[in-house]
Enzyme design. Structure first.
Site, PDB file in Angstrom:
ATOM      1  N   ASN A 148       0.794  -1.277   0.183  1.00 48.98           N
ATOM      2  CA  ASN A 148      -0.089  -0.041   0.035  1.00 48.98           C
ATOM      3  C   ASN A 148       1.048   1.193  -0.132  1.00 48.98           C
ATOM      4  OD1 ASN A 148      -1.825   2.100   0.464  1.00 48.98           O
ATOM      5  ND2 ASN A 148      -2.940   0.921   1.955  1.00 48.98           N
ATOM      6  N   ARG A 186      -1.817  -1.892  -4.101  1.00 54.74           N
ATOM      7  CA  ARG A 186      -3.060  -1.030  -4.153  1.00 54.74           C
ATOM      8  C   ARG A 186      -2.831   0.153  -5.078  1.00 54.74           C
ATOM      9  NH1 ARG A 186      -4.023   4.118  -0.556  1.00 54.74           N
ATOM     10  NH2 ARG A 186      -6.154   4.717  -1.271  1.00 54.74           N
ATOM     11  N   HIS A 217     -11.032   4.855  -2.143  1.00 53.56           N
ATOM     12  CA  HIS A 217     -11.201   3.888  -0.714  1.00 53.56           C
ATOM     13  C   HIS A 217     -11.993   2.878  -1.047  1.00 53.56           C
ATOM     14  CE1 HIS A 217     -10.724   7.940   1.649  1.00 53.56           C
ATOM     15  NE2 HIS A 217      -9.370   7.192   1.397  1.00 53.56           N
ATOM     16  N   ARG A 257      -8.416  18.160   2.908  1.00 58.59           N
ATOM     17  CA  ARG A 257      -9.114  18.565   1.742  1.00 58.59           C
ATOM     18  C   ARG A 257     -10.177  19.257   1.845  1.00 58.59           C
ATOM     19  NH1 ARG A 257      -8.252  12.368  -0.244  1.00 58.59           N
ATOM     20  NH2 ARG A 257      -6.199  12.187  -0.088  1.00 58.59           N
ATOM     21  N   GLU A 282      -7.522  -3.281   4.328  1.00 57.19           N
ATOM     22  CA  GLU A 282      -7.247  -3.085   3.054  1.00 57.19           C
ATOM     23  C   GLU A 282      -6.268  -4.026   2.380  1.00 57.19           C
ATOM     24  OE1 GLU A 282      -7.638   1.554   1.528  1.00 57.19           O
ATOM     25  OE2 GLU A 282      -6.325   1.079   3.303  1.00 57.19           O
TER      26      GLU A 282
END
Length: 401
Positions: free
Chosen positions: A8, A90, A179, A240, A383
């Protein structure tokens, strides 16, 4: 006993886990932080809890990958690197090209690079790590797992923007989400916990971390999500902005004397969100500590909760009901206060939390009140496990020779 490495990679970090299959046991994990910067930190953790860490100046991606593999051998976790039967990466953006994870070939690698304009902060770095691990493990199958593939079945009515249709046809201008690997794991795990099929649930998953997104699942499919063409859209995040009026961009550029739109996009990505509103920190823990004496810190927390509630409410309306609401990622798994605040504003839909059950950090737990019409859960994301499962699934079709 197969061993699969899940990678990742971010712009400044490399996170990884080594799994043993078919048991899906983590036998080692770690990360390299502050890549390319002073005081880069390498950490490895064995299954028994033993840790090793090392700080060096400016570890680059090539060195980081080599350090991972070297340490796996020197610590006796692997006898030979050939024990690694697959590496899963990923990848943030797969566009409309990749509707599922894929075994990486020269063609798919080029396509990942070509999709960099959809995720300029992520795809180039992740493609580079693919090349690095191909060099270090030339006989090992490499697999790309795309965050966007979960949303391949999203209805056109939800992924299209209300702009000239030919912009979608010619340039791929649409909502892609992000995501997806996290939301996919959490949704399936929630169905397992509830003892139901995902296809029978109306489910909303809240991935609330530094980056934050919300996904609605209906009849087993992700039908809508908060992030858009890029991960900048959606709810307020750590740095963000989330959704804003597009006309605000040229207005503020003019007043700020900014001529390059990318400079302003950088502000929206790195200086906005909780940090921009509070002026204190992008970290919710810092804001929790300051909210009693700092009005803007409390305001930032309230804005965050407000945006989550608005999206959840719209998705409940879209699906015509809700069976379960699930919190995951750093904030979702650990902020008792934020979970309670969000739930309190969703009581109209039958969302509640039990104060005692909600007093949990990073553990899988049902936190709704007994008998509540909507199940509310904390489900830590994984994940890397999702990545490894895809590697196992696809490498059966492409056995190592």
């Amino acid at each position: 006993m197969a061993k699969v490495l899940a990678i990742n990679a971010g712009s400044s970090t490399l996170k990884w886990k080594l799994f043993s299959l078919p048991e899906e046991t983590v036998i080692a994990s770690g990360m390299v932080d502050r890549l390319g910067l002073p005081n880069s930190k390498f950490v490895i953790k064995k299954a028994g809890g033993e840790k090793y860490s090392e700080t060096k100046d400016s570890i680059d991606a090539q060195e980081a990958a080599a350090m991972v593999l070297t340490r796996l051998k020197s610590d006796g976790i692997l006898e030979h690197l050939s024990e690694i039967t697959g590496v899963g990466h990923r990848i943030v953006a797969g566009g409309e090209k990749f509707k599922d994870s894929v075994v990486i070939t020269p063609t798919t690698l080029k396509q990942i690079k070509d999709l960099s304009e959809y995720a300029p902060l992520h795809n180039p770095t992740q493609a580079y790590y693919i090349e690095v691990f191909q060099q270090l493990l030339p006989k090992t199958v490499q697999v790309a797992v795309f965050d966007t593939s979960l949303y391949a079945t999203m209805p056109e009515v939800n992924y299209l923007y209300s702009i000239p249709y030919e912009y979608y046809e010619k340039f791929g201008a649409r909502k892609y989400g992000a995501h997806g690997t996290s939301h996919r794991y959490v949704a399936h795990r929630t169905a397992d916990i509830l003892g139901k099929k995902l296809e029978d649930l109306k489910l909303i998953t809240l991935h609330l971390g530094s980056g934050a997104s919300i996904t609605a699942f209906d009849h087993g499919e992700a039908i809508d999500t908060s992030m858009g063409f890029t991960p900048l859209a959606g709810i307020t995040m750590s740095t963000r902005s989330g959704d804003i009026d597009a006309s605000l961009i040229p207005f503020l550029m003019r007043h700020l004397g900014i001529s390059d739109v990318q400079d302003f996009i950088d502000i929206l990505n790195h200086k906005s969100g909780l940090l921009g509103i509070s002026g204190v920190s992008p970290d919710m823990r810092d804001l929790d500590a300051a909210e009693a004496t700092n009005r803007r810190a409390k305001l930032a927390l309230d804005v965050f909760a407000n945006r989550v509630v608005k999206y959840v409410g719209s998705y409940v309306a879209e699906m015509g009901g809700l069976d379960a609401l699930v919190f995951t990622a750093g904030v979702g798994e650990n902020s008792v206060e934020m979970r309670a605040q969000i739930a309190s504003q969703l009581g109209y839909f039958g969302v509640t939390v039990d104060d005692d059950k909600n007093d949990v950090h990073g553990q899988e737990r049902m936190i709704s009140k007994d008998g509540a019409p909507v199940d509310v859960l904390v489900v830590p994301t994984n994940e890397e496990l999702m990545i490894v499962r895809d590697v196992a699934r696809l490498t059966k079709k492409a056995p190592i020779k």
